[in-house]
Design a protein around this motif. Structure first.
Motif, short mmCIF file in Angstrom:
data_model
loop_
_atom_site.label_atom_id
_atom_site.label_comp_id
_atom_site.label_asym_id
_atom_site.label_seq_id
_atom_site.Cartn_x
_atom_site.Cartn_y
_atom_site.Cartn_z
N GLU A 8 2.62 2.74 2.41
CA GLU A 8 3.51 3.87 2.57
C GLU A 8 2.83 5.03 3.28
N GLY A 9 3.58 5.62 4.23
CA GLY A 9 3.12 6.82 4.87
C GLY A 9 1.99 6.63 5.87
N SER A 10 1.66 5.40 6.20
CA SER A 10 0.55 5.22 7.13
C SER A 10 0.78 3.97 7.97
N SER A 11 0.60 4.14 9.27
CA SER A 11 0.68 2.98 10.14
C SER A 11 -0.68 2.72 10.76
N SER A 12 -1.73 3.35 10.22
CA SER A 12 -3.04 3.17 10.82
C SER A 12 -3.59 1.78 10.54
N VAL A 13 -4.24 1.24 11.55
CA VAL A 13 -4.86 -0.07 11.42
C VAL A 13 -5.86 -0.07 10.28
N GLY A 14 -6.62 0.98 10.14
CA GLY A 14 -7.62 1.07 9.08
C GLY A 14 -7.01 0.94 7.69
N SER A 15 -5.85 1.54 7.49
CA SER A 15 -5.18 1.45 6.19
C SER A 15 -4.78 0.01 5.87
N TYR A 16 -4.28 -0.67 6.89
CA TYR A 16 -3.91 -2.07 6.67
C TYR A 16 -5.14 -2.95 6.43
N ARG A 17 -6.18 -2.73 7.22
CA ARG A 17 -7.42 -3.51 7.03
C ARG A 17 -7.98 -3.28 5.63
N ASP A 18 -7.95 -2.03 5.18
CA ASP A 18 -8.45 -1.72 3.84
C ASP A 18 -7.71 -2.50 2.76
N ARG A 19 -6.40 -2.66 2.93
CA ARG A 19 -5.60 -3.35 1.92
C ARG A 19 -5.93 -4.84 1.81
N ILE A 20 -6.29 -5.47 2.95
CA ILE A 20 -6.55 -6.91 2.93
C ILE A 20 -8.04 -7.25 2.92
N ALA A 21 -8.89 -6.24 3.10
CA ALA A 21 -10.34 -6.47 3.17
C ALA A 21 -10.86 -7.07 1.88
N ASP A 22 -11.81 -7.95 2.03
CA ASP A 22 -12.53 -8.54 0.90
C ASP A 22 -11.63 -9.29 -0.08
N TRP A 24 -10.32 -12.42 0.98
CA TRP A 24 -10.29 -13.80 1.44
C TRP A 24 -10.85 -14.76 0.40
N ALA A 25 -11.86 -14.36 -0.33
CA ALA A 25 -12.47 -15.23 -1.34
C ALA A 25 -11.61 -15.34 -2.61
N ASP A 26 -10.60 -14.51 -2.72
CA ASP A 26 -9.70 -14.56 -3.89
C ASP A 26 -8.90 -15.86 -3.86
N THR A 27 -8.40 -16.23 -5.00
CA THR A 27 -7.57 -17.43 -5.10
C THR A 27 -6.35 -17.33 -4.18
N ASP A 28 -5.78 -16.15 -4.08
CA ASP A 28 -4.60 -15.93 -3.25
C ASP A 28 -4.82 -14.66 -2.43
N PRO A 29 -5.47 -14.76 -1.26
CA PRO A 29 -5.82 -13.57 -0.48
C PRO A 29 -4.59 -12.83 0.03
N LEU A 30 -4.76 -11.52 0.23
CA LEU A 30 -3.71 -10.69 0.78
C LEU A 30 -3.69 -10.82 2.30
N VAL A 31 -2.50 -10.76 2.87
CA VAL A 31 -2.32 -10.85 4.32
C VAL A 31 -1.32 -9.80 4.78
N LEU A 32 -1.29 -9.57 6.09
CA LEU A 32 -0.27 -8.73 6.70
C LEU A 32 0.81 -9.66 7.24
#
Length: 99
Positions: A8-22, A24-32
């Motif tokens: 919410e309130g942000s379209s910056s690439v950094g904000s999206y990267r922060d949400r999915i960063a680190d 991948w090793a989770d059982t169900d990783p976050l994606v865009l």
């Protein structure tokens, strides 16, 4: 907290990267997850952004500039667990393979 949210309130690439960063090793990783043809998805795998859709054979490495252009073209993505993506992508599909 519901993982299936917009940043919410942000379209910056950094904000999206922060949400999915680190995640991948989770059982169900976050994606865009983007709307539209090919049901595209972007994941951060081993510190690299990877793009996958029905329109390509192998995942592609993408950079922040590519992600920004994609957001401008496709609109704001949703951040959700990979297993919740309607295309049914699996983690193995986002790993790069030798050609």
């Amino acid at each position: 907290m519901d993982e299936q949210t917009d940043v919410e309130g942000s379209s910056s690439v950094g904000s999206y990267r922060d949400r999915i960063a680190d995640t991948w090793a989770d059982t169900d990783p976050l994606v865009l997850a983007f709307e539209g043809e090919g049901m595209p998805v972007v994941a951060e795998v081993d510190g690299e952004l990877r793009y996958l859709s029905y329109n390509i054979v192998r995942p592609r490495r993408v950079g922040d500039d590519d992600l920004a252009k994609f957001i401008a073209l496709r609109g704001e993505p949703r951040v959700l667990p990979l297993s919740d993506h309607p295309a049914g992508y699996e983690p193995r599909l986002l790993r790069l393979r030798a050609v």
